[in-house]
Scaffold this active site. Structure first.
Site, PDB file in Angstrom:
ATOM      1  CB  CYS A  97      -0.937  -0.001   1.203  1.00 49.47           C
ATOM      2  SG  CYS A  97      -2.204  -1.290   1.143  1.00 49.47           S
ATOM      3  CB  VAL A  98       4.079   2.174   1.616  1.00 51.61           C
ATOM      4  CG1 VAL A  98       5.116   3.277   1.412  1.00 51.61           C
ATOM      5  CG2 VAL A  98       3.638   2.141   3.076  1.00 51.61           C
TER       6      VAL A  98
END
Length: 358
Positions: A97-98
């Site tokens: 997700c980062v």
């Protein structure tokens, strides 16, 4: 580089682990409705969404939350929302997700170079450790790092709750990166920015609030999320999603397991247990031995998804072999944890009576 981008987008569902996502060509009913909306408004049925597809209600809930908090044009900028998504994902150590949301932020006007986003991202990184709201004073004071208006705060709070949820699901069902391991390190950033640019509404038009809400029935907003009332579409999305995911869980997850998760969440108050698994040793005390794999997996998803092992999954699948049960358990545990975190956010306004609030 463009062939690599096309390959990432085309073959992204193959990255999903432990369950088999429903292909778009085979989607029916609620799954087809979500897929169609996602393709129109997000440009792609991304793996963090598609991994829910074996459980249609969980899929719809994840789409409602993602769309109505992150994608909708509201009082706060998309860049501010992506800063929250990135900050929460960093705090939860969700590299997938980062990578995705940092790349998206880099493509937006007022992206990571905007100094005003730094305090918002800092808040997001600490959001799980927010002090509990004083129930005697529901009109607490919002963090000064956030926008001054209640609607803007509610939108960013909604993004934070959504990503505290999605990070837990992604840690279980997806690898550390959407980019293949064989890709050269120097090219990963440019590739991800190209992928991020491809994720946009087909029409290029603004994403209007509320269009996804009809996918799930109306429901009251959980009391701890009263802050969402300042942004009605956010409130409705959270209310409908929580109620629907809870209802799916209540159909087969034993009440004792559900109660134990709430007790453990209250006990840990946002502090991740560990680094070892000693905290799990007493998690099943007093429960039916047949329920131990279910309660352990639920607690791991909610509190320490990075500690989940193949053995944990195998023990659960021995009793519940279907993909639907695994997604429903994980979705319920992850959302229960996210709502518990959101329930500690200070309320910037006194609750008002709306269709979504109790």
């Amino acid at each position: 580089m463009r062939p690599l981008v096309r390959g990432i987008l085309k073959g992204s569902l193959k990255q999903i682990r432990h369950v088999t996502a429903v292909p778009h060509a085979d989607a029916e009913g609620l799954v087809a409705q979500v897929y169609d909306q996602a393709r129109r408004e997000f440009g792609v049925v991304a793996p963090p969404l598609a991994l829910h597809s074996p459980a249609p209600v969980a899929l719809a809930a994840s789409w409602l939350m993602l769309r109505e908090t992150l994608l909708v044009d509201g009082r706060t900028s998309r860049a501010a929302k992506e800063a929250v998504a990135t900050g929460v994902s960093e705090a939860n150590e969700c590299p997938y997700c980062v990578e995705v949301h940092r790349a998206k932020l880099d493509t937006l006007p007022g992206g990571r170079d905007d100094r005003a986003l730094g305090p918002i991202a800092d808040w997001a990184r600490t959001s799980a450790a927010a002090a509990p709201t004083d129930s005697a004073d529901p009109a607490g004071s919002a963090d000064p790092r956030l926008p001054a208006d209640a609607a803007g705060i509610a939108e960013l709070y909604g993004v934070a709750v959504t990503f505290h949820y999605l990070n837990r699901m992604v840690r279980l069902f997806l690898p550390d990166s959407p980019v293949p391991d064989a890709a050269p390190a120097a090219g990963r950033g440019p590739v991800m920015r190209m992928v991020a640019r491809a994720m946009r509404p087909d029409s290029g038009a603004p994403v209007a609030a509320g269009a996804s809400l009809g996918l799930l029935p109306a429901a009251p907003l959980p009391a701890g999320l009263a802050w969402a009332g300042a942004a009605p579409a956010v409130a409705e999305a959270l209310a409908r999603s929580v109620a629907s995911v809870d209802a799916a869980a209540e159909r087969w997850i034993p009440e004792a397991v559900r109660e134990r998760l709430h007790v453990e969440l209250a006990l840990h108050q946002g502090v991740v247990p560990g680094p070892g698994r000693a905290w799990l040793a007493a998690s099943g005390d007093g429960l039916d031995p047949a329920d131990l794999p279910t309660v352990r997996l639920a607690l791991l998803v909610a509190l320490a998804p990075y500690q989940i092992t193949d053995a944990d999954l195998a023990e659960f699948r021995a009793a519940h072999p279907g993909d639907r049960e695994l997604v429903e358990l994980a979705s319920w545990a992850a959302l229960t944890a996210a709502v518990h975190i959101g329930g500690r956010f200070p309320n910037p306004v006194r609750p008002t009576t709306t269709s979504a609030a109790r």
